[in-house]
Design a protein around this motif. Sequence first.
Motif, PDB file in Angstrom:
ATOM      1  N   GLU A  12       0.832  -1.205   0.000  1.00 30.75           N
ATOM      2  CA  GLU A  12       0.000   0.000   0.000  1.00 30.75           C
ATOM      3  C   GLU A  12       0.866   1.254   0.000  1.00 30.75           C
ATOM      4  OE1 GLU A  12      -3.238   0.465  -0.576  1.00 30.75           O
ATOM      5  OE2 GLU A  12      -3.217  -1.674  -0.982  1.00 30.75           O
ATOM      6  N   ALA A  13       1.961   1.252   0.745  1.00 27.71           N
ATOM      7  CA  ALA A  13       2.873   2.401   0.768  1.00 27.71           C
ATOM      8  C   ALA A  13       3.538   2.578  -0.598  1.00 27.71           C
ATOM      9  CB  ALA A  13       3.923   2.223   1.861  1.00 27.71           C
ATOM     10  N   ARG A  15       2.338   1.496  -3.530  1.00 32.47           N
ATOM     11  CA  ARG A  15       1.280   1.905  -4.467  1.00 32.47           C
ATOM     12  C   ARG A  15       1.020   3.402  -4.345  1.00 32.47           C
ATOM     13  NH1 ARG A  15      -4.141   2.947  -4.631  1.00 32.47           N
ATOM     14  NH2 ARG A  15      -4.307   2.806  -2.385  1.00 32.47           N
ATOM     15  N   GLN A  16       0.939   3.897  -3.122  1.00 24.02           N
ATOM     16  CA  GLN A  16       0.710   5.327  -2.889  1.00 24.02           C
ATOM     17  C   GLN A  16       1.861   6.158  -3.448  1.00 24.02           C
ATOM     18  OE1 GLN A  16      -2.188   6.497  -1.698  1.00 24.02           O
ATOM     19  NE2 GLN A  16      -1.454   8.544  -2.145  1.00 24.02           N
ATOM     20  N   ALA A  17       3.083   5.693  -3.267  1.00 25.50           N
ATOM     21  CA  ALA A  17       4.258   6.410  -3.791  1.00 25.50           C
ATOM     22  C   ALA A  17       4.214   6.480  -5.315  1.00 25.50           C
ATOM     23  CB  ALA A  17       5.545   5.734  -3.319  1.00 25.50           C
ATOM     24  N   LEU A  19       1.467   6.305  -7.259  1.00 27.48           N
ATOM     25  CA  LEU A  19       0.372   7.204  -7.651  1.00 27.48           C
ATOM     26  C   LEU A  19       0.793   8.664  -7.501  1.00 27.48           C
ATOM     27  CD1 LEU A  19      -2.651   5.301  -6.078  1.00 27.48           C
ATOM     28  CD2 LEU A  19      -2.137   5.563  -8.508  1.00 27.48           C
ATOM     29  N   GLU A  20       1.461   8.991  -6.406  1.00 29.04           N
ATOM     30  CA  GLU A  20       1.921  10.373  -6.200  1.00 29.04           C
ATOM     31  C   GLU A  20       2.990  10.751  -7.217  1.00 29.04           C
ATOM     32  OE1 GLU A  20       2.990  10.755  -2.072  1.00 29.04           O
ATOM     33  OE2 GLU A  20       0.926  10.362  -1.417  1.00 29.04           O
ATOM     34  N   TYR A  24      -1.217  10.679 -10.165  1.00 30.65           N
ATOM     35  CA  TYR A  24      -2.523  10.011 -10.247  1.00 30.65           C
ATOM     36  C   TYR A  24      -3.039   9.952 -11.681  1.00 30.65           C
ATOM     37  CZ  TYR A  24      -2.629  10.116  -5.178  1.00 30.65           C
ATOM     38  OH  TYR A  24      -2.320   9.939  -3.852  1.00 30.65           O
ATOM     39  N   THR A  34      -5.897   4.861 -10.077  1.00 31.52           N
ATOM     40  CA  THR A  34      -6.166   4.451  -8.695  1.00 31.52           C
ATOM     41  C   THR A  34      -5.384   3.197  -8.319  1.00 31.52           C
ATOM     42  OG1 THR A  34      -8.071   3.173  -9.435  1.00 31.52           O
ATOM     43  CG2 THR A  34      -8.498   5.432  -8.676  1.00 31.52           C
ATOM     44  N   THR A  35      -4.656   2.618  -9.285  1.00 29.09           N
ATOM     45  CA  THR A  35      -3.893   1.401  -9.016  1.00 29.09           C
ATOM     46  C   THR A  35      -2.460   1.573  -9.500  1.00 29.09           C
ATOM     47  OG1 THR A  35      -4.334   0.328 -11.151  1.00 29.09           O
ATOM     48  CG2 THR A  35      -5.971   0.000  -9.405  1.00 29.09           C
ATOM     49  N   ALA A  55       1.489   4.145 -12.521  1.00 29.59           N
ATOM     50  CA  ALA A  55       0.100   4.379 -12.132  1.00 29.59           C
ATOM     51  C   ALA A  55      -0.802   3.948 -13.288  1.00 29.59           C
ATOM     52  CB  ALA A  55      -0.121   5.852 -11.810  1.00 29.59           C
TER      53      ALA A  55
END
Length: 84
Positions: A12-13, A15-17, A19-20, A24, A34-35, A55
């Motif tokens: 999750e960390a 994936r968030q990195a 996307l940022e 996005y 979103t993925t 992303a």
Amino acid sequence: MSKQSSRGPAWEALRQAVLERDGYTCAYCGREATTADHVTPKAQGGRDELSNLVAACLPCNSKKQDRVLIRNAGFNPRWLDSLW
């Protein structure tokens, strides 16, 4: 969920990195992402690393499945903005 699926707090960390980093924005179609998608799929030896992730919106990620796409393999033009 397949045996190759990524999950858990570390994923999750990451994936968030991704996307940022990619704003996005889906690397394949330009819509809202979103993925995170593996450029080289885990089923083909790809790893959970920033250099192997882009992303992606859910429809593109689902459509790509475990294939490698040559056209956009890991390149997002928006990354060029961070170089200047």
